[in-house]
Design a protein around this motif. Structure first.
Motif, mmCIF file in Angstrom:
data_model
loop_
_atom_site.group_PDB
_atom_site.id
_atom_site.type_symbol
_atom_site.label_atom_id
_atom_site.label_comp_id
_atom_site.label_asym_id
_atom_site.label_seq_id
_atom_site.Cartn_x
_atom_site.Cartn_y
_atom_site.Cartn_z
ATOM 1 N N LYS A 6 57.893 -6.443 80.573
ATOM 2 C CA LYS A 6 58.085 -7.862 80.247
ATOM 3 C C LYS A 6 57.540 -8.183 78.863
ATOM 4 C CE LYS A 6 60.206 -9.140 83.908
ATOM 5 N NZ LYS A 6 61.623 -9.453 83.844
ATOM 6 N N THR A 7 56.418 -7.563 78.492
ATOM 7 C CA THR A 7 55.864 -7.763 77.156
ATOM 8 C C THR A 7 56.822 -7.221 76.106
ATOM 9 O OG1 THR A 7 53.642 -7.559 78.059
ATOM 10 C CG2 THR A 7 53.867 -7.320 75.677
ATOM 11 N N GLU B 169 60.082 -6.818 76.470
ATOM 12 C CA GLU B 169 61.259 -7.688 76.453
ATOM 13 C C GLU B 169 60.982 -8.963 75.662
ATOM 14 O OE1 GLU B 169 62.527 -8.308 80.486
ATOM 15 O OE2 GLU B 169 63.770 -6.512 80.459
ATOM 16 N N ASN B 170 59.788 -9.535 75.810
ATOM 17 C CA ASN B 170 59.449 -10.726 75.028
ATOM 18 C C ASN B 170 59.391 -10.412 73.538
ATOM 19 O OD1 ASN B 170 59.452 -12.809 76.840
ATOM 20 N ND2 ASN B 170 57.270 -12.732 77.256
ATOM 21 N N TYR C 58 62.931 -10.367 72.509
ATOM 22 C CA TYR C 58 63.410 -11.750 72.451
ATOM 23 C C TYR C 58 62.877 -12.464 71.207
ATOM 24 C CZ TYR C 58 65.525 -11.862 77.130
ATOM 25 O OH TYR C 58 66.327 -11.656 78.226
ATOM 26 N N PHE C 59 61.630 -12.182 70.829
ATOM 27 C CA PHE C 59 61.035 -12.798 69.655
ATOM 28 C C PHE C 59 61.793 -12.399 68.389
ATOM 29 C CE2 PHE C 59 57.860 -12.992 66.225
ATOM 30 C CZ PHE C 59 57.521 -14.334 66.312
ATOM 31 N N LYS D 279 64.376 -17.629 78.238
ATOM 32 C CA LYS D 279 64.135 -16.274 78.759
ATOM 33 C C LYS D 279 62.704 -15.832 78.478
ATOM 34 C CE LYS D 279 67.970 -15.595 80.662
ATOM 35 N NZ LYS D 279 68.009 -15.542 82.117
ATOM 36 N N MET D 280 62.194 -16.162 77.302
ATOM 37 C CA MET D 280 60.814 -15.804 76.973
ATOM 38 C C MET D 280 59.831 -16.509 77.913
ATOM 39 S SD MET D 280 61.050 -15.869 72.814
ATOM 40 C CE MET D 280 59.398 -15.252 72.462
ATOM 41 N N ASN E 161 60.009 -14.867 81.363
ATOM 42 C CA ASN E 161 59.274 -13.608 81.347
ATOM 43 C C ASN E 161 57.769 -13.849 81.382
ATOM 44 O OD1 ASN E 161 61.363 -11.802 81.443
ATOM 45 N ND2 ASN E 161 61.391 -11.416 79.245
ATOM 46 N N ARG E 162 57.326 -14.876 80.656
ATOM 47 C CA ARG E 162 55.891 -15.186 80.625
ATOM 48 C C ARG E 162 55.393 -15.598 82.004
ATOM 49 N NH1 ARG E 162 52.330 -19.429 78.335
ATOM 50 N NH2 ARG E 162 50.519 -18.262 77.631
ATOM 51 N N THR F 139 54.960 -12.560 84.209
ATOM 52 C CA THR F 139 53.836 -11.682 83.920
ATOM 53 C C THR F 139 52.484 -12.332 84.209
ATOM 54 O OG1 THR F 139 53.837 -12.382 81.591
ATOM 55 C CG2 THR F 139 55.050 -10.364 82.137
#
Length: 157
Positions: free
Chosen positions: A85-86, A88-89, A92-93, A148-149, A152-153, A156
């Motif tokens: 997830k980190t 993926e973020n 995404y960033f 999405k970010m 995901n946050r 997590t």
């Protein structure tokens, strides 16, 4: 609040369906006019082309929402589950940064086209209406990437 939730869930999909129906209908009418009546409509092909631009850019935002953009799964499969997830973020960033760049650049370009007074050849409408599909789509992509970010946050935490 109910309307906002409905828009969040359905906006792109409903708009894409409407745009696709109109585009296909216009194209069909153009074909019928050309091959059956031996007379074409000057504006229908141009309008279908401009609507197709909206389909592309809004479709890109819809793909973000549905997580349907291309991914390199081999890299994702090698990342430990607890760090996925980190990662993926992070992706995404980067994607958000690129989308913001596209949004700002396309917005400037669209404003320049509107300021130029350029008109479309057949329909005689400002060309900016065709160009505005890009900042609309990239702005919507930015919104969906941020969603999405945040999703995901939440996962997590």
């Amino acid at each position: 609040m109910k309307l906002l939730k409905w828009l969040d869930r359905n906006f792109e999909e409903k708009l894409l369906v409407i745009l696709l129906i109109v585009t296909v209908t216009l194209t069909f009418i153009q074909v019928v006019m050309r091959y059956i009546f031996h007379n074409s409509l000057a504006w229908s092909e141009e309008l279908a082309r401009y609507l197709f631009l909206y389909l592309i850019w809004i479709g890109a935002a819809y793909a973000v929402k549905r997580e349907q953009h291309l991914r390199i799964e081999i890299i994702l499969n090698r990342i430990p589950k607890e760090k996925l997830k980190t990662f993926e973020n992070f992706i995404y960033f980067i994607w958000l940064g690129f989308s913001v760049f596209l949004f700002i650049s396309s917005l400037n370009m669209t404003m320049d086209v509107f300021a130029s007074g350029q008109l479309s050849p057949a329909m005689r409408i400002p060309m900016g209406y065709a160009y505005i599909s890009i900042p609309l789509g990239t702005g919507l992509m930015c919104f969906r990437i941020i969603q999405k970010m945040l999703e995901n946050r939440r996962v997590t935490l």
